[in-house]
Design a protein around this motif. Structure first.
Motif, PDB file in Angstrom:
ATOM      1  N   LYS A 183     -17.469  42.485  72.288  1.00  0.00           N
ATOM      2  CA  LYS A 183     -17.558  41.094  71.825  1.00  0.00           C
ATOM      3  C   LYS A 183     -16.820  40.886  70.495  1.00  0.00           C
ATOM      4  CE  LYS A 183     -20.003  38.279  73.378  1.00  0.00           C
ATOM      5  NZ  LYS A 183     -19.755  37.205  74.375  1.00  0.00           N
ATOM      6  N   GLU A 184     -16.134  41.956  70.034  1.00  0.00           N
ATOM      7  CA  GLU A 184     -15.363  41.934  68.789  1.00  0.00           C
ATOM      8  C   GLU A 184     -16.233  41.654  67.569  1.00  0.00           C
ATOM      9  OE1 GLU A 184     -11.956  39.414  69.287  1.00  0.00           O
ATOM     10  OE2 GLU A 184     -11.063  40.725  70.805  1.00  0.00           O
ATOM     11  N   LYS A 185     -17.459  42.160  67.619  1.00  0.00           N
ATOM     12  CA  LYS A 185     -18.361  42.075  66.461  1.00  0.00           C
ATOM     13  C   LYS A 185     -18.415  43.467  65.838  1.00  0.00           C
ATOM     14  CE  LYS A 185     -21.120  38.275  68.341  1.00  0.00           C
ATOM     15  NZ  LYS A 185     -22.475  37.799  68.731  1.00  0.00           N
ATOM     16  N   ALA A 186     -17.356  43.770  65.067  1.00  0.00           N
ATOM     17  CA  ALA A 186     -17.139  45.139  64.597  1.00  0.00           C
ATOM     18  C   ALA A 186     -18.262  45.635  63.693  1.00  0.00           C
ATOM     19  CB  ALA A 186     -15.799  45.224  63.870  1.00  0.00           C
ATOM     20  N   ASN A 220      -7.823  45.882  59.722  1.00  0.00           N
ATOM     21  CA  ASN A 220      -7.940  44.430  59.593  1.00  0.00           C
ATOM     22  C   ASN A 220      -8.193  43.975  58.158  1.00  0.00           C
ATOM     23  OD1 ASN A 220      -7.516  43.818  62.322  1.00  0.00           O
ATOM     24  ND2 ASN A 220      -9.669  44.227  62.822  1.00  0.00           N
TER      25      ASN A 220
END
Length: 221
Positions: A183-186, A220
């Motif tokens: 879910k790209e919730k790093a 990032n």
């Protein structure tokens, strides 16, 4: 006390020889007692006498074709033997003949997963969580199956229930990490991998997941 009840008490205490003796006596006193045959079969299963156990379950079904516990016990035996199609058939028979327990739904779902029929397993695993409200493993396996069939949000919900019930379930935390990563919730994924490693420092998959997420966060920044 009824001999079957006494034998079950011995089984719960891990006294297999005493349990076997009582169930044999119950069978000798009433050779047409299907329940005693099932119970003795369960003792034989517990001590690894699988072929003998199967004969007693089959004998119980000869005596009473609606002895649902015999189908369930046969299903478990086939599952342990990795004969998953036969396991599925017996859990289905138990269900059709009236065994509506969480354990039976759970094992039917697990058999379907082993047969790579995850989508068919979902409703049975869901029902198992409704009946086994405090069973962390039921919620874990349901969550895992949801994730494998790409219902990620629903999987997260079930895996979170699993770790609420069992805060030491390292695999549930690991799979939460994977789901949050998807879910790209790093940050959340990293937290879950770290929780898994706190519980089980040698959890290789969680360690690998943690490294990947940390690398992604660094890139990032």
């Amino acid at each position: 006390m009824d001999k079957n009840q006494k034998g079950i008490e011995y089984m719960q205490q891990g006294k297999w020889e005493e349990a076997a003796k009582v169930f044999v006596e119950a069978i000798e006193e009433d050779p047409n007692n299907a329940v005693a045959h099932i119970n003795f079969g369960n003792v034989l299963t517990a001590v690894g006498e699988t072929e003998k156990a199967m004969k007693f379950f089959d004998r119980a079904l000869e005596l009473d074709e609606n002895a649902v516990a015999a189908y369930y016990s046969k299903g478990n035996l086939f599952y342990e033997m990795e004969r998953f199609s036969e396991a599925k058939e017996n859990f289905e028979l138990a269900m059709k003949k009236g065994l509506q327990t969480g354990d039976n739904y759970f094992m039917l779902g697990m058999s379907l997963i082993q047969l790579e029929q995850g989508r068919l397993a979902l409703p049975f695993l869901q029902r198992s969580t409704e009946l086994l409200e405090t069973d962390a493993e039921a919620f874990f396996q349901y969550g895992l199956c949801l994730a494998q069939t790409e219902y990620i949000d629903e999987a997260i919900s079930q895996l979170e229930k699993s770790v609420e019930l069992d805060p030491t379930h390292a695999d549930a935390f690991y799979n939460l990490g994977v789901a949050f990563g998807f879910k790209e919730k790093a940050e959340k994924a990293l937290e879950m991998f770290e929780r898994a490693l706190e519980i089980q420092p040698d959890h290789l998959l969680a360690g690998h997941g943690k490294k990947l997420i940390e690398q992604a966060i660094e890139e990032n920044q």
